[in-house]
Design a protein around this motif. Sequence first.
Motif, PDB file in Angstrom:
ATOM      1  N   UNK A   1     -17.879  27.636  26.347  1.00 31.54           N
ATOM      2  CA  UNK A   1     -16.802  26.573  27.659  1.00 31.54           C
ATOM      3  C   UNK A   1     -16.793  25.164  26.583  1.00 31.54           C
ATOM      4  N   UNK A   2     -17.827  25.061  25.852  1.00 29.07           N
ATOM      5  CA  UNK A   2     -17.762  24.075  25.367  1.00 29.07           C
ATOM      6  C   UNK A   2     -16.496  23.901  24.415  1.00 29.07           C
ATOM      7  N   UNK A   3     -16.899  24.731  23.708  1.00 32.06           N
ATOM      8  CA  UNK A   3     -15.931  25.062  22.755  1.00 32.06           C
ATOM      9  C   UNK A   3     -14.193  24.945  22.883  1.00 32.06           C
ATOM     10  N   UNK A   4     -14.010  25.959  24.015  1.00 34.05           N
ATOM     11  CA  UNK A   4     -13.016  26.332  24.794  1.00 34.05           C
ATOM     12  C   UNK A   4     -12.082  25.001  25.608  1.00 34.05           C
ATOM     13  N   UNK A   5     -12.895  24.144  25.903  1.00 31.57           N
ATOM     14  CA  UNK A   5     -12.773  23.437  27.592  1.00 31.57           C
ATOM     15  C   UNK A   5     -13.156  21.977  27.145  1.00 31.57           C
ATOM     16  N   UNK A   6     -14.286  21.590  26.768  1.00 31.88           N
ATOM     17  CA  UNK A   6     -14.810  20.691  26.291  1.00 31.88           C
ATOM     18  C   UNK A   6     -14.330  20.396  25.357  1.00 31.88           C
ATOM     19  N   UNK A   7     -15.253  21.054  23.737  1.00 30.17           N
ATOM     20  CA  UNK A   7     -14.110  20.175  22.547  1.00 30.17           C
ATOM     21  C   UNK A   7     -12.441  19.642  22.168  1.00 30.17           C
ATOM     22  N   UNK A   8     -11.675  20.490  22.540  1.00 27.74           N
ATOM     23  CA  UNK A   8      -9.777  20.322  23.006  1.00 27.74           C
ATOM     24  C   UNK A   8      -9.845  18.827  23.267  1.00 27.74           C
ATOM     25  N   UNK A   9     -10.747  18.158  24.323  1.00 25.81           N
ATOM     26  CA  UNK A   9     -10.248  17.038  25.468  1.00 25.81           C
ATOM     27  C   UNK A   9     -10.985  16.305  24.661  1.00 25.81           C
ATOM     28  N   UNK A  10     -12.249  16.383  23.837  1.00 28.35           N
ATOM     29  CA  UNK A  10     -12.657  15.359  22.750  1.00 28.35           C
ATOM     30  C   UNK A  10     -12.123  14.971  21.455  1.00 28.35           C
ATOM     31  N   UNK A  11     -11.433  16.451  20.779  1.00 27.10           N
ATOM     32  CA  UNK A  11     -10.597  16.341  19.006  1.00 27.10           C
ATOM     33  C   UNK A  11      -9.792  15.228  19.086  1.00 27.10           C
ATOM     34  N   UNK A  12      -9.081  14.276  20.012  1.00 25.61           N
ATOM     35  CA  UNK A  12      -8.000  13.273  19.996  1.00 25.61           C
ATOM     36  C   UNK A  12      -9.256  11.590  19.748  1.00 25.61           C
ATOM     37  N   UNK A  13     -10.404  11.590  19.891  1.00 22.59           N
ATOM     38  CA  UNK A  13     -10.744  11.020  20.110  1.00 22.59           C
ATOM     39  C   UNK A  13     -11.754  11.021  18.927  1.00 22.59           C
ATOM     40  N   UNK A  14     -12.253  12.366  18.334  1.00 22.91           N
ATOM     41  CA  UNK A  14     -12.850  12.330  17.205  1.00 22.91           C
ATOM     42  C   UNK A  14     -12.165  12.252  16.023  1.00 22.91           C
ATOM     43  N   UNK A  15     -11.048  12.602  15.966  1.00 24.63           N
ATOM     44  CA  UNK A  15      -9.898  12.639  14.879  1.00 24.63           C
ATOM     45  C   UNK A  15      -9.574  10.125  15.302  1.00 24.63           C
ATOM     46  N   UNK A  16      -9.320  10.076  15.588  1.00 26.05           N
ATOM     47  CA  UNK A  16      -9.470   8.742  16.263  1.00 26.05           C
ATOM     48  C   UNK A  16     -10.545   8.129  15.431  1.00 26.05           C
ATOM     49  N   UNK A  17     -11.264   8.486  15.624  1.00 22.91           N
ATOM     50  CA  UNK A  17     -12.603   7.419  15.090  1.00 22.91           C
ATOM     51  C   UNK A  17     -12.663   8.045  13.358  1.00 22.91           C
ATOM     52  N   UNK A  18     -12.295   9.495  13.273  1.00 19.66           N
ATOM     53  CA  UNK A  18     -12.672   9.445  12.084  1.00 19.66           C
ATOM     54  C   UNK A  18     -10.878   9.321  10.651  1.00 19.66           C
ATOM     55  N   UNK A  19      -9.985   8.828  11.699  1.00 18.55           N
ATOM     56  CA  UNK A  19      -9.002   7.702  10.585  1.00 18.55           C
ATOM     57  C   UNK A  19      -9.190   6.857  10.891  1.00 18.55           C
ATOM     58  N   UNK A  20      -9.755   5.675  11.736  1.00 14.26           N
ATOM     59  CA  UNK A  20     -10.220   4.261  11.547  1.00 14.26           C
ATOM     60  C   UNK A  20     -11.427   4.416  10.184  1.00 14.26           C
ATOM     61  N   UNK A  21     -12.486   5.170  10.291  1.00 10.55           N
ATOM     62  CA  UNK A  21     -13.539   5.320   9.157  1.00 10.55           C
ATOM     63  C   UNK A  21     -13.026   5.222   8.216  1.00 10.55           C
ATOM     64  N   UNK A  22     -11.616   6.423   8.071  1.00  9.12           N
ATOM     65  CA  UNK A  22     -11.614   7.082   6.661  1.00  9.12           C
ATOM     66  C   UNK A  22     -10.673   5.651   5.944  1.00  9.12           C
TER      67      UNK A  22
END
Length: 602
Positions: free
Chosen positions: A236-257
């Motif tokens: 449930x986490x990988x199929x439902x929750x993680x896709x909703x978190x991925x844009x925020x994770x990528x945003x934080x990763x882009x800023x960090x880079x």
Amino acid sequence: MSSTIRQRVEAVALPLAGLITLLLLTLLFYYPVGRVLSEAVWRDGAATAEPIAEVLTDPFFFGVLAQAAENPAVLWRSFEPHVLRLSLPLTDLGIAVTYPFPDYRLGLFGFTAYQALLSTLASVALGLPGAYVLARFEFPGRRTIRSLTAVPFVMPSIMVAIGFIATFGRNGVVNTVLTGIGLQPIQVLYTLPVIVLAHAFYNAPLVARVTATAWESVDAGTAETARSLGASPRRAFFDVVLPQLLPAILTGALLTFIFSFMSFAIVLALGGLSLATVEVWVYQRVSQLDYETASALATLEMLFSLLLTYAYLRYEARQRAESAARPPERKPLFGRLNADRLAVWGYVAVVAVVFVTPMASMVIASLTGPDGFTLAYYRFLIERQTTGAAFQIKPLTAIVNSLLYGAGTLALAVPMGVLLAVVSTREFPGSKLIDTLSMAPFAVSGVVVGIGLLQGLVFGTTLFGYRFTVTGAVAVVAAHAVAAYPFVTRNVAPLLATIDRSIVESARTLGASRTRVLLDIELPQVFAGVLAGAAFAFAISVGEFDSTVILASGSSAYTMPVAIERFLGRRLGPATAMGCVLLVVTAVSFLVIDYFGEGRGM
């Protein structure tokens, strides 16, 4: 004032404010930066691409990619156990020895990207568990801790360097503990791992903050539906929750880079020229008056960072959605020990080492002398203020300057940031381009901005037959405002995007001007974001070092971070004492977010 005149004033107020903002950005940012970058495309009075071409084809800067211009076969041969070794004689840099540079298979730019990638991975690895704790657990002081997660992100880099020196130096806390238990001391200063760790110190809280906000907006019903259909908690986490978190994770990763790629003071203080990045090499070339090479490097760095900034804006735009109807319920952190809580407390131990220890080490170093506990370093600050020579750094002057510059930064950055937030949430031809260009300070280093302001405004520029100059203090406020206003924009824009447009259109239909709608309807609804952005702007101004150290050189316009750097040249004690003063000011400014901003913003 009659209603007709008032309506006319309101009708032109917003366009006029936009024009003033554009003029300010041109004067304070685009002109100074353009003045520096013009060195990369102008030689002997004519436009040319030679300086940039020379950098692109130099193996020192681009390694095997530069070699591939003459011999493409090197690209596939580079995957073999083959390393491009560089050792440069530094006689032209004023050093009469041969200094061993690191092995740059992909050159200076490749190494810069490599350390930024490692820093991003480390920041995400440290930040995601923190986001999980903040979003899924309830405990006393959670909101305050969430607000304080932004403090490391705006801490002056020179202060973080002092904290890591006090922690990992030859006589630092870590080596003191190791020798005390009979183990050999370790040497991690001036290595790549300590640079990566320092970048993670800065950026992991940002990743945690951005991701925690997204995690709290995940609708608990979607995961429960997946569980009711037979999915395991992990599925449930990988199929439902993680896709909703991925844009925020990528945003934080882009800023960090982006921030790690453009890092200056951390790399210079903890790595030196032996681990030089593009930003450090730009500063080194400027110090040797090689403006052409420095400008070419800065141009390429800016173009790369602008592309990353544009990607960040695109990811952020995807997150501008209405909040979930039912966020997941938080679990109590304190209770019977289970696997979940055991993992959290293990993470807390890691956080203590990475985040708390450097700052605690700085505090300890400020209170510890050769004979144990002492207040001598704080007395030194007082004595320097009262009895120091006129040309010496005075602590109270640095504190007052920092606070005054912070106030001046707010006066410029908040109106500019709010207006650009309004523009960024409107759809019209060219709006995306304007949004990207308004975020250009993200992609341009403080060193370049400082040099441009120094050459263009402090040294003076001739216009219409008159030479315009400004004082160092005015230039410092300008540099701080340029660095701070994007954070106001990024705090306000997401909130503006969630306002019900039907209310706005109804007000316009009833005769309200665009300015009146903004003042009476939109801004009151996003006031928390404005306050959060203002707190960011103030803290960034108080802690800004890169441009200030250039603009305040040889003048009384110095700030607390500059004072720390000057004291560090003498000995560590006074620098750590001044660092503690700055730490208090930075932390207090962010408590404003907790009290007024309700944890909103970046």
